[in-house]
Design a protein around this motif. Structure first.
Motif, short mmCIF file in Angstrom:
data_model
loop_
_atom_site.label_atom_id
_atom_site.label_comp_id
_atom_site.label_asym_id
_atom_site.label_seq_id
_atom_site.Cartn_x
_atom_site.Cartn_y
_atom_site.Cartn_z
N MET A 1 0.84 -1.18 0.00
CA MET A 1 0.00 0.00 0.00
C MET A 1 0.89 1.24 0.00
N ILE A 2 0.66 2.10 -1.00
CA ILE A 2 1.47 3.31 -1.05
C ILE A 2 0.85 4.47 -0.26
N GLY A 3 -0.43 4.39 0.02
CA GLY A 3 -1.06 5.45 0.80
C GLY A 3 -2.57 5.41 0.73
N GLU A 4 -3.17 6.42 1.37
CA GLU A 4 -4.63 6.54 1.40
C GLU A 4 -5.05 7.91 0.90
N LEU A 5 -6.19 7.93 0.20
CA LEU A 5 -6.78 9.16 -0.26
C LEU A 5 -8.05 9.42 0.53
N SER A 6 -8.23 10.67 0.94
CA SER A 6 -9.46 11.09 1.63
C SER A 6 -10.05 12.26 0.85
N GLU A 7 -11.13 11.99 0.13
CA GLU A 7 -11.76 13.00 -0.72
C GLU A 7 -12.31 14.14 0.13
N TYR A 8 -12.09 15.37 -0.34
CA TYR A 8 -12.63 16.53 0.37
C TYR A 8 -13.33 17.53 -0.55
N GLY A 9 -13.25 17.35 -1.85
CA GLY A 9 -13.90 18.31 -2.73
C GLY A 9 -13.81 17.89 -4.18
N CYS A 10 -14.23 18.82 -5.03
CA CYS A 10 -14.26 18.55 -6.46
C CYS A 10 -13.89 19.81 -7.22
N ARG A 18 -6.91 14.45 0.11
CA ARG A 18 -5.69 14.52 0.92
C ARG A 18 -5.00 13.15 0.77
N PHE A 19 -3.69 13.19 0.70
CA PHE A 19 -2.92 11.96 0.56
C PHE A 19 -2.12 11.72 1.83
N SER A 20 -2.25 10.53 2.38
CA SER A 20 -1.47 10.10 3.54
C SER A 20 -0.58 8.94 3.08
N ALA A 21 0.72 9.15 3.15
CA ALA A 21 1.67 8.14 2.68
C ALA A 21 1.58 6.86 3.50
N GLY A 22 1.74 5.73 2.82
CA GLY A 22 1.75 4.43 3.47
C GLY A 22 3.13 3.81 3.36
N PRO A 23 3.27 2.56 3.76
CA PRO A 23 4.58 1.91 3.81
C PRO A 23 5.27 1.77 2.45
N ALA A 30 9.39 9.12 -6.23
CA ALA A 30 10.05 9.85 -7.31
C ALA A 30 9.22 9.85 -8.59
N LEU A 31 8.53 8.76 -8.87
CA LEU A 31 7.69 8.69 -10.08
C LEU A 31 6.51 9.64 -9.98
N PHE A 32 5.86 9.70 -8.82
CA PHE A 32 4.74 10.62 -8.65
C PHE A 32 5.22 12.08 -8.63
N GLU A 33 6.40 12.33 -8.06
CA GLU A 33 6.94 13.70 -8.06
C GLU A 33 7.25 14.16 -9.48
N ALA A 34 7.80 13.28 -10.30
CA ALA A 34 8.07 13.61 -11.70
C ALA A 34 6.78 13.90 -12.44
N SER A 35 5.75 13.12 -12.16
CA SER A 35 4.44 13.33 -12.78
C SER A 35 3.84 14.67 -12.36
N ALA A 36 3.92 14.98 -11.08
CA ALA A 36 3.37 16.24 -10.57
C ALA A 36 4.12 17.45 -11.12
N ASP A 83 0.74 15.23 -5.26
CA ASP A 83 1.72 16.30 -5.12
C ASP A 83 1.80 16.65 -3.64
N GLY A 84 2.75 16.04 -2.95
CA GLY A 84 2.86 16.24 -1.51
C GLY A 84 1.69 15.57 -0.80
N ALA A 85 0.96 16.35 -0.01
CA ALA A 85 -0.17 15.82 0.74
C ALA A 85 -1.50 16.00 -0.01
#
Length: 91
Positions: A1-10, A18-23, A30-36, A83-85
């Motif tokens: 699991m790379i993390g969890e998403l908690s939807e807050y809007g549209c 919001r993104f909470s990093a997982g193990p 690095a791949l997501f940072e390059a994408s962002a 992109d970050g959190a």
């Protein structure tokens, strides 16, 4: 699991979360940072493809916590930008 998403809007056509990093986050960070970091014109799409291909090859899946919805393959069934959190999801 790379993390969890908690939807807050549209912000059509994206869902904001919001993104909470997982193990597993550090292994794909690095791949997501390059994408962002993708910005500006890319007339033939080659720059975007070069950045997204390694991420797509991982075949990551979004799996709903409630298990009532099917999972979605990232960059096949949905677009996900972390992109970050903050995250933006379109499916």
């Amino acid at each position: 699991m790379i993390g969890e998403l908690s939807e807050y809007g549209c912000d059509q056509p994206f869902f904001l979360a919001r993104f909470s990093a997982g193990p597993g986050w550090e292994s794909v960070r690095a791949l997501f940072e390059a994408s962002a970091a993708l910005r500006g014109p890319d007339p033939d799409g080659s720059r975007t493809a070069a950045v997204l291909k390694p991420l797509q090859d991982l075949k990551l899946r979004l799996v709903p916590v409630d298990s009532q919805q099917p999972s979605l393959q990232v960059l096949k069934n949905c677009m996900l930008r972390i992109d970050g959190a903050e995250a933006r999801l379109r499916y």
